[in-house]
Design a protein around this motif. Structure first.
Motif, PDB file in Angstrom:
ATOM      1  N   LEU A  71      45.971  -6.976  26.492  1.00 38.58           N
ATOM      2  CA  LEU A  71      46.281  -6.829  27.910  1.00 38.58           C
ATOM      3  C   LEU A  71      44.951  -6.844  28.652  1.00 38.58           C
ATOM      4  O   LEU A  71      44.016  -6.145  28.265  1.00 38.58           O
ATOM      5  N   ARG A  72      44.864  -7.652  29.705  1.00 39.52           N
ATOM      6  CA  ARG A  72      43.630  -7.746  30.500  1.00 39.52           C
ATOM      7  C   ARG A  72      43.840  -7.066  31.839  1.00 39.52           C
ATOM      8  O   ARG A  72      44.725  -7.438  32.605  1.00 39.52           O
ATOM      9  N   LEU A  73      43.014  -6.042  32.130  1.00 39.72           N
ATOM     10  CA  LEU A  73      43.117  -5.311  33.383  1.00 39.72           C
ATOM     11  C   LEU A  73      41.833  -5.512  34.184  1.00 39.72           C
ATOM     12  O   LEU A  73      40.764  -5.039  33.772  1.00 39.72           O
ATOM     13  N   PRO A  74      41.875  -6.224  35.310  1.00 44.38           N
ATOM     14  CA  PRO A  74      40.666  -6.438  36.109  1.00 44.38           C
ATOM     15  C   PRO A  74      40.027  -5.111  36.524  1.00 44.38           C
ATOM     16  O   PRO A  74      40.725  -4.157  36.902  1.00 44.38           O
ATOM     17  N   LEU A  75      38.709  -5.061  36.462  1.00 47.43           N
ATOM     18  CA  LEU A  75      37.994  -3.841  36.831  1.00 47.43           C
ATOM     19  C   LEU A  75      37.895  -3.675  38.343  1.00 47.43           C
ATOM     20  O   LEU A  75      37.718  -2.557  38.832  1.00 47.43           O
ATOM     21  N   ALA A  76      38.016  -4.764  39.070  1.00 46.92           N
ATOM     22  CA  ALA A  76      37.952  -4.690  40.529  1.00 46.92           C
ATOM     23  C   ALA A  76      39.062  -3.780  41.054  1.00 46.92           C
ATOM     24  O   ALA A  76      40.220  -3.922  40.685  1.00 46.92           O
ATOM     25  N   GLY A  77      38.696  -2.841  41.882  1.00 45.80           N
ATOM     26  CA  GLY A  77      39.682  -1.926  42.438  1.00 45.80           C
ATOM     27  C   GLY A  77      39.990  -0.730  41.559  1.00 45.80           C
ATOM     28  O   GLY A  77      40.800   0.118  41.936  1.00 45.80           O
ATOM     29  N   MET A  78      39.357  -0.640  40.395  1.00 49.37           N
ATOM     30  CA  MET A  78      39.638   0.471  39.492  1.00 49.37           C
ATOM     31  C   MET A  78      38.835   1.724  39.832  1.00 49.37           C
ATOM     32  O   MET A  78      39.157   2.825  39.403  1.00 49.37           O
ATOM     33  N   ALA A  79      37.794   1.576  40.646  1.00 47.46           N
ATOM     34  CA  ALA A  79      36.885   2.688  40.918  1.00 47.46           C
ATOM     35  C   ALA A  79      37.600   3.890  41.517  1.00 47.46           C
ATOM     36  O   ALA A  79      37.407   5.020  41.074  1.00 47.46           O
ATOM     37  N   THR A  80      38.439   3.651  42.521  1.00 47.62           N
ATOM     38  CA  THR A  80      39.119   4.762  43.187  1.00 47.62           C
ATOM     39  C   THR A  80      40.025   5.495  42.225  1.00 47.62           C
ATOM     40  O   THR A  80      40.060   6.742  42.198  1.00 47.62           O
ATOM     41  N   THR A  81      40.760   4.759  41.418  1.00 49.56           N
ATOM     42  CA  THR A  81      41.667   5.382  40.455  1.00 49.56           C
ATOM     43  C   THR A  81      40.898   6.211  39.443  1.00 49.56           C
ATOM     44  O   THR A  81      41.286   7.328  39.106  1.00 49.56           O
ATOM     45  N   VAL A  82      39.803   5.670  38.933  1.00 52.78           N
ATOM     46  CA  VAL A  82      39.013   6.401  37.943  1.00 52.78           C
ATOM     47  C   VAL A  82      38.446   7.686  38.540  1.00 52.78           C
ATOM     48  O   VAL A  82      38.418   8.729  37.899  1.00 52.78           O
TER      49      VAL A  82
END
Length: 199
Positions: free
Chosen positions: A183-194
């Motif tokens: 499964l490929r999950l783009p890192l873009a936009g992940m900062a807020t969630t992390v």
């Protein structure tokens, strides 16, 4: 060039009888299936990536099989499958129905077989995700590959979609790749969630 992503790669078919609960049992994967999975994944995965893997041999086999010379290979115990305690090695059909029912009624808090609860597993996967975001991906600037298990892949999806929410059995329907798939999950936009996972 595709933007950086977190690649969640599931180990190849394990060498264990169908219908057996194996969790953290350190069973090997089929060598031929591992090689086939490595060839498929190797054609798709970025060459300069951090490859973080569960130390269980079925994942270690695949990580070593696909490793490119430029990749950094890192074992990480947080990427292991759920620990099912005394259930491990037993056929699912032989586990006492009341025990299975108790787990289903409180999926989040109950430790199946006296092993590890989903709450504890989500906590360790959250820790690995935060660390991988900051250190491996350099805050979203570099591809990261996890060679791991179906349970971990479901945990990552849950954390990114629902954060600290507590899943019930009927909520736990997130998909996982087949053996040797990813499964490929783009890192873009992940900062807020992390960042929300740190609170």
């Amino acid at each position: 060039m595709a933007p950086p992503a977190l690649w969640l790669l599931r180990h190849a078919q394990p060498l264990i009888a169908p219908g057996v609960c194996y969790g953290q049992l350190d069973v090997p994967a089929d060598p031929q299936h591992t090689l086939q999975a490595a060839l498929r994944a190797g054609a798709a995965l970025p060459r300069q990536a951090v490859v973080r893997h569960s130390p269980l041999q079925r994942c270690e086999q695949l990580a070593h099989a696909l490793q490119a010379p430029e990749a950094l290979l890192v074992p990480d115990a947080r990427l292991q499958e759920m620990h099912f305690g005394r259930w491990e090695g037993q056929a699912w059909s032989t586990i006492a129905r009341p025990e299975l029912d108790a787990w289903g009624q409180d999926l989040y808090h109950t430790a199946p077989g006296g092993g590890e609860s989903l709450a504890a597993m989500l906590q360790r996967v959250s820790s690995a995700l935060r660390h991988s975001w900051a250190q491996d991906s350099r805050h979203g600037q570099r591809d990261v590959v996890w060679v791991t298990h179906a349970g971990v892949i479901r945990c990552v999806q849950w954390l990114l979609q629902y954060g600290h929410a507590q899943p019930r059995a009927q909520d736990w329907t997130l998909p996982a790749p087949a053996f040797g798939e990813w499964l490929r999950l783009p890192l873009a936009g992940m900062a807020t969630t992390v960042r929300t996972l740190q609170s």
